[in-house]
Design an enzyme around this catalytic site. Sequence first.
Site, short mmCIF file in Angstrom:
data_model
loop_
_atom_site.label_atom_id
_atom_site.label_comp_id
_atom_site.label_asym_id
_atom_site.label_seq_id
_atom_site.Cartn_x
_atom_site.Cartn_y
_atom_site.Cartn_z
N HIS A 123 0.98 -1.47 -0.04
CA HIS A 123 -0.02 0.08 0.05
C HIS A 123 0.98 1.22 -0.06
CE1 HIS A 123 -3.16 -2.91 0.90
NE2 HIS A 123 -3.78 -2.01 0.09
N CYS B 3 -10.25 -2.46 -10.52
CA CYS B 3 -9.78 -1.44 -9.54
C CYS B 3 -8.33 -1.59 -8.95
CB CYS B 3 -10.52 -1.00 -8.40
SG CYS B 3 -10.75 -2.15 -7.14
C1 PEP Z 1 -6.99 -4.67 -4.66
O1 PEP Z 1 -6.74 -5.61 -3.88
O2 PEP Z 1 -6.49 -4.86 -5.85
C2 PEP Z 1 -7.43 -3.37 -4.21
C3 PEP Z 1 -7.67 -2.45 -5.28
O3 PEP Z 1 -7.45 -3.23 -2.86
P1 PEP Z 1 -6.41 -2.78 -2.08
O4 PEP Z 1 -5.06 -2.43 -2.92
O5 PEP Z 1 -6.72 -1.47 -1.20
O6 PEP Z 1 -6.14 -3.85 -1.29
#
Ligand code: PEP
Length: 588
Positions: free
Chosen positions: A198, A515
Site C-alpha cells: 500500500h 480497480c
Molecule cells: C486490490 O486488492 O486490488 C485493491 C484494489 O484493494 P487494495 O489494494 O486496497 O487492497
Amino acid sequence: MKSSFSLSGIAVSQGIAIGRAYVITNTAMETLHYLVLEEEIEAEVGRLEAALTSVREELAILRTALPEDAPAELGALIEVHAMILTDEMFSKEPFNIIRTRRYNAEWALMTQIEEMSAKFDNITDPYLRERKADLEQVAERVIKTLTGVKEEKPVPTGNNDQVDLIVVAYNVSPADMLQFRESFFKGFVSGTGGQNSHAAIIARGTDVPAVFGLSNALQLIRQNDWLVVDADAGIVIVNPTPLILEQYRIKQSVQQKARRRLSRLRKMAATTLDGTTIELLANIEFPEDCHTVIDNNADGVGLFRSEFLFMERSGGINLFPDEEEQFDAYRQAVVLLKGRPVTIRTLDIGADKVLPSSEKAKALNPALGRRAIRYCLTEPDVFLTQLRAILRASAFGPVKLLLPMVAHGSEVDQALGFIEEAKTQLRSQGLPFDESVQVGAMIEVPAAVLALPMFTSRLDFLSIGTNDLIQYALAVDRVNPEVAHLYNPLHPAILAMLRMTVDHAGKAGIPVSICGEMASDHQLTRLLLGLGLRQFSMHPGQLLKVKQEVLLSNLDILTPKVDRILTLSEEKEIAMAVQDLHQEEMSI
Ligand code: PEP
Ligand code: MG
C-alpha cells in the site's frame, strides 16, 4: 569527491527524482516531519526548550531517587545523559535547524542526532564510539517528551526553498507515506516493500518516484548524499557524476514535456477506434484527491479507500473518525465530483494497512486474518457508524457502497443486514439518504471468482481487486520483496480468473470494473479490454496514459488476439504476447 554507485531495487512508481538523501532511522520514522510556518518558528523553539527542561528535571529526579545500593555506573550514566543535554549539539544546533530550515522540533532534533551519529561511526576508540548509544537514548527521551507535549496534527506546508529531499528508510509503511504525502519530499527509497504494497500504491497515487526493496540502502546511503531515483528503471544512483546528473536532468525535462502533451487528451471521451466508450474512473484515498480526479477528467471515483481516513491519525492513538467526521469527508468527495459517481469502499484494515495501535502483532498471517469485511462484521459499532456516514453522503450525489474481501455469501448477507439497519436508524432520525444506493463487492479472493453466482445473486456490481487476487491466488505476499519476482499479474491463472469473472458477471447482467493496480498499467490496457473489461479505476495520474491506449485500440482486432493469449500456458510466452499487443499499430 564521494564515490558514485548505483543500487537496483523494485520500481514502484514512475519518473525521476533528484535530490539529497534524507536518511530516516526507525526511531526517526516514528517522529513527525513537517515544516513550521515562519510565524510559528519561535513557538516551535519554545516547545523544544520546554522539552529539554523537562528532560533535565526528569534526569535530576531520577538521580536523586536512586536507591543507595544502586550500582555506581547507573548514577554515572545519568550524569552523562544530563551532560549530553547541556552540550551544544542539544542546546544549540537543533534550534538553529528550526530557525534556518523551519523543521519541526522533533525533526530538527533527529537531523542533528543523525549527523552526530555519523561522526561517532567514524571514531576508532571503542569507548567513545559507544557514547553514540547514549546520545540516541537522550534524544529518544526528548522526542517522547515532545510527542507527549504536542498532540495535535501538524499542518505540513508545501513551500520549501531548500534543496529537494529524498526519503531513505528501511521500511516505509502506508501510514508513514501519509505523513509525508503533503510534504515536499521528492522521492522515496525503501529497504523493504513490493510493487503492490500500500505504501507503493500511495507513492504512485501521489506521483512520487519511488524505488523499494533496496535491502542495503540504509547501510550504503549516507545523510545528504546526492541521489537520483530512477523509478522507471528501479535504480537509485548515489552521488552521481556531473555527467550522469546532467543526463538525468534532460530525461526529467523530456518526461515533463510528454506529460504536458498527454494533457491534451483530457477533454476527449475514452472511445476505442471501433467506437466503444470505456469508463475511466479514479482510485482515491482522501476527499482532497478529488481535485486530481477532476483535473484528469475521470468519469468518477471507482474506489475510495476509506481506511486511509482511519490510518491518518498519528501519535499512536487509535482514534477512529466519528460519524460526523466521516460524513464530512464522504460528502466533500461527493460534492467535489459534482454528479459523477463515488464508490466508497468500507473499511479495509488489516495486513499492511494497520492502524496505529491495532492488533498488528497478534496475527501470524495478518493478510489471512481479521481483515476488511471480517473486521467490520465483528465490530458492529464501527461498521454501522461508517455505513450511516456513507449513506448520509448519498443525499448529496451518486454514491455506491463497496464491500472488501468477501469470500462467503453469508458475509454479504450480514453486511446487507447492517446496511438495512443503518438505513432504519437514519430514517428514524429523519436524516436524508439515497434509498437506492447500490451495493457491490470487491472480487479479490480466488474463492469469490470460483463461486461468483454467490455474489452476482446478492449484489448490484463487482469490482476486481487484482492486487489481493494475485497475492491470494499465487500465495505471494504483496509486500515482501523476497518473493516480489513471483508476483506476476500475467500468470495464466490470473488471466483465467479475470476472464471467468467478466464472463459470469456478463451472463448475470452485473457490471464489473477493475480497480487493482493492473488497471493503472497502460501496457496492460489492451489485454484488459480484450478480456472484456469496460470500466477501469486507477490512480488519477495514470488516467490519461490509459486513455491514450484506449484511443489507439480496436476491440475487433484485439479481442481474438487476447482469446489466443488465454490459450497460452507459459508465463514468458504470455508476457511477450501482451507486449506485442501493446505495441501493435491498430487502425479502424
Ligand atoms: C486490490 O486488492 O486490488 C485493491 C484494489 O484493494 P487494495 O489494494 O486496497 O487492497
Ligand atoms: Mg484489496
